[in-house]
Design a protein around this motif. Structure first.
Motif, mmCIF file in Angstrom:
data_model
loop_
_atom_site.group_PDB
_atom_site.id
_atom_site.type_symbol
_atom_site.label_atom_id
_atom_site.label_comp_id
_atom_site.label_asym_id
_atom_site.label_seq_id
_atom_site.Cartn_x
_atom_site.Cartn_y
_atom_site.Cartn_z
ATOM 1 N N ALA A 61 0.953 -1.283 0.065
ATOM 2 C CA ALA A 61 0.091 -0.052 0.026
ATOM 3 C C ALA A 61 0.877 1.218 -0.108
ATOM 4 O O ALA A 61 0.380 2.093 -0.668
ATOM 5 C CB ALA A 61 -0.937 0.068 1.203
ATOM 6 N N CYS A 62 2.045 1.290 0.603
ATOM 7 C CA CYS A 62 2.936 2.459 0.690
ATOM 8 C C CYS A 62 3.472 2.573 -0.820
ATOM 9 O O CYS A 62 3.439 3.761 -1.237
ATOM 10 C CB CYS A 62 4.050 2.317 1.574
ATOM 11 S SG CYS A 62 3.537 2.492 3.284
ATOM 12 N N ARG A 63 3.737 1.443 -1.585
ATOM 13 C CA ARG A 63 4.470 1.790 -3.048
ATOM 14 C C ARG A 63 3.176 2.180 -3.621
ATOM 15 O O ARG A 63 3.545 3.222 -4.543
ATOM 16 C CB ARG A 63 4.957 0.344 -3.284
ATOM 17 C CG ARG A 63 6.160 0.190 -2.991
ATOM 18 C CD ARG A 63 6.729 -1.039 -3.681
ATOM 19 N NE ARG A 63 5.743 -2.128 -3.647
ATOM 20 C CZ ARG A 63 6.214 -3.231 -2.641
ATOM 21 N NH1 ARG A 63 7.186 -2.971 -1.597
ATOM 22 N NH2 ARG A 63 5.382 -4.389 -2.497
ATOM 23 N N ARG A 64 2.146 1.752 -3.520
ATOM 24 C CA ARG A 64 0.601 2.352 -4.450
ATOM 25 C C ARG A 64 0.596 3.452 -4.168
ATOM 26 O O ARG A 64 0.123 4.185 -5.094
ATOM 27 C CB ARG A 64 -0.185 1.139 -3.940
ATOM 28 C CG ARG A 64 -1.420 1.629 -4.699
ATOM 29 C CD ARG A 64 -2.699 1.065 -3.905
ATOM 30 N NE ARG A 64 -3.084 1.841 -2.698
ATOM 31 C CZ ARG A 64 -3.563 1.104 -1.653
ATOM 32 N NH1 ARG A 64 -4.154 -0.078 -1.543
ATOM 33 N NH2 ARG A 64 -3.742 2.006 -0.474
ATOM 34 N N ASP A 65 0.788 4.017 -2.843
ATOM 35 C CA ASP A 65 0.310 5.391 -2.579
ATOM 36 C C ASP A 65 1.556 6.565 -2.654
ATOM 37 O O ASP A 65 1.165 7.611 -2.271
ATOM 38 C CB ASP A 65 -0.424 5.575 -1.236
ATOM 39 C CG ASP A 65 -1.887 4.638 -1.241
ATOM 40 O OD1 ASP A 65 -2.173 4.259 -2.573
ATOM 41 O OD2 ASP A 65 -2.341 4.541 -0.010
ATOM 42 N N GLY A 66 2.659 5.907 -2.729
ATOM 43 C CA GLY A 66 3.719 6.831 -3.116
ATOM 44 C C GLY A 66 4.014 7.368 -1.715
ATOM 45 O O GLY A 66 4.746 8.197 -1.419
ATOM 46 N N VAL A 67 4.121 6.789 -0.667
ATOM 47 C CA VAL A 67 4.723 6.920 0.612
ATOM 48 C C VAL A 67 6.035 6.076 0.954
ATOM 49 O O VAL A 67 6.175 5.002 1.481
ATOM 50 C CB VAL A 67 3.603 5.971 1.823
ATOM 51 C CG1 VAL A 67 3.957 6.488 3.182
ATOM 52 C CG2 VAL A 67 2.195 6.367 1.549
ATOM 53 N N THR A 68 6.765 7.091 0.241
ATOM 54 C CA THR A 68 8.417 6.568 0.433
ATOM 55 C C THR A 68 9.001 7.333 1.293
ATOM 56 O O THR A 68 8.645 8.306 1.943
ATOM 57 C CB THR A 68 8.767 7.059 -1.110
ATOM 58 O OG1 THR A 68 8.599 8.410 -1.113
ATOM 59 C CG2 THR A 68 7.971 6.172 -2.101
ATOM 60 N N GLU A 69 10.374 6.880 1.202
ATOM 61 C CA GLU A 69 11.326 7.855 2.177
ATOM 62 C C GLU A 69 11.846 9.255 1.623
ATOM 63 O O GLU A 69 11.849 10.241 2.370
ATOM 64 C CB GLU A 69 12.749 7.068 2.250
ATOM 65 C CG GLU A 69 12.671 5.894 3.208
ATOM 66 C CD GLU A 69 12.082 6.180 4.498
ATOM 67 O OE1 GLU A 69 12.796 7.059 5.212
ATOM 68 O OE2 GLU A 69 11.337 5.471 5.054
ATOM 69 N N GLU A 70 11.554 9.280 0.186
ATOM 70 C CA GLU A 70 11.880 10.457 -0.315
ATOM 71 C C GLU A 70 10.647 11.595 0.189
ATOM 72 O O GLU A 70 11.052 12.576 0.331
ATOM 73 C CB GLU A 70 11.566 10.461 -2.046
ATOM 74 C CG GLU A 70 11.366 11.765 -2.632
ATOM 75 C CD GLU A 70 12.814 12.339 -2.405
ATOM 76 O OE1 GLU A 70 12.747 13.655 -2.364
ATOM 77 O OE2 GLU A 70 13.917 11.959 -2.188
ATOM 78 N N LEU A 71 9.548 11.036 0.191
ATOM 79 C CA LEU A 71 8.300 12.018 0.294
ATOM 80 C C LEU A 71 8.659 12.083 2.069
ATOM 81 O O LEU A 71 8.282 13.329 2.493
ATOM 82 C CB LEU A 71 6.813 11.283 0.410
ATOM 83 C CG LEU A 71 5.639 11.795 1.245
ATOM 84 C CD1 LEU A 71 5.597 13.403 0.448
ATOM 85 C CD2 LEU A 71 4.526 10.913 1.053
ATOM 86 N N LYS A 72 9.140 11.463 2.721
ATOM 87 C CA LYS A 72 9.198 11.461 4.341
ATOM 88 C C LYS A 72 10.305 12.757 4.244
ATOM 89 O O LYS A 72 10.276 13.548 5.318
ATOM 90 C CB LYS A 72 9.819 10.284 5.085
ATOM 91 C CG LYS A 72 10.086 10.494 6.464
ATOM 92 C CD LYS A 72 10.350 8.831 7.035
ATOM 93 C CE LYS A 72 10.447 8.712 8.270
ATOM 94 N NZ LYS A 72 10.931 7.506 8.859
ATOM 95 N N LYS A 73 11.446 12.702 3.635
ATOM 96 C CA LYS A 73 12.393 13.645 3.522
ATOM 97 C C LYS A 73 12.003 14.936 3.404
ATOM 98 O O LYS A 73 12.271 16.101 3.748
ATOM 99 C CB LYS A 73 13.599 13.308 2.622
ATOM 100 C CG LYS A 73 14.543 12.375 3.127
ATOM 101 C CD LYS A 73 15.648 11.541 2.196
ATOM 102 C CE LYS A 73 16.211 10.484 2.688
ATOM 103 N NZ LYS A 73 17.141 9.956 1.773
ATOM 104 N N ARG A 74 11.006 15.147 2.012
ATOM 105 C CA ARG A 74 10.448 16.308 1.709
ATOM 106 C C ARG A 74 9.262 17.016 2.719
ATOM 107 O O ARG A 74 9.264 18.178 2.712
ATOM 108 C CB ARG A 74 9.876 16.141 0.439
ATOM 109 C CG ARG A 74 10.643 16.260 -0.991
ATOM 110 C CD ARG A 74 9.703 16.255 -2.267
ATOM 111 N NE ARG A 74 8.425 15.539 -2.145
ATOM 112 C CZ ARG A 74 8.191 14.487 -2.654
ATOM 113 N NH1 ARG A 74 9.139 13.672 -3.410
ATOM 114 N NH2 ARG A 74 7.061 14.003 -2.426
ATOM 115 N N ASP A 75 8.556 16.050 2.925
ATOM 116 C CA ASP A 75 7.286 16.680 3.864
ATOM 117 C C ASP A 75 7.032 15.796 5.024
ATOM 118 O O ASP A 75 6.183 14.565 4.669
ATOM 119 C CB ASP A 75 6.186 16.822 2.896
ATOM 120 C CG ASP A 75 5.137 17.570 3.491
ATOM 121 O OD1 ASP A 75 4.966 17.573 4.670
ATOM 122 O OD2 ASP A 75 4.226 18.140 2.974
#
Length: 107
Positions: A61-75
């Protein structure tokens, strides 16, 4: 292990949930499992299997929804909201599998 000991033991989130569901909805099956001494191991194994499903489904679900480490670093706040949403979704799906709704008999 006696039923009293089983009731006061923790079998993880999913195993404990399953124990309570079986006692409430399938008392004869629950009594048989306790009597035969298989309830404890069943609940431990059940928790392991469902926890593994939880981890796999959360990753998917994280892959599907784009819940990534990159997102975590950005916002980080956006990541937290998205991750919490994924966890809630996966828990709801698995909760339904662990404790399917009980069909009400028509009155």
């Amino acid at each position: 292990m006696t039923e009293e000991e089983i009731l006061h033991s923790h079998f993880g989130e999913w195993g404990s949930m399953r124990r309570d569901y079986l006692r409430r909805t399938q008392p004869e099956e629950w009594a048989r499992m306790v009597r035969e001494g298989i309830a404890e191991q069943y609940l431990r194994d059940y928790d392991d299997v469902v926890y593994d499903q939880f981890v796999q489904m959360t990753e998917e679900a994280c892959r599907r929804d784009g819940v990534t480490e990159e997102l975590k670093k950005r916002d980080v706040m956006k990541w937290i909201r998205a991750y919490n949403s994924v966890l809630a979704e996966v828990r709801e799906i698995l909760r339904y599998e662990v404790m399917p709704p009980i069909e009400e008999a028509p009155m």
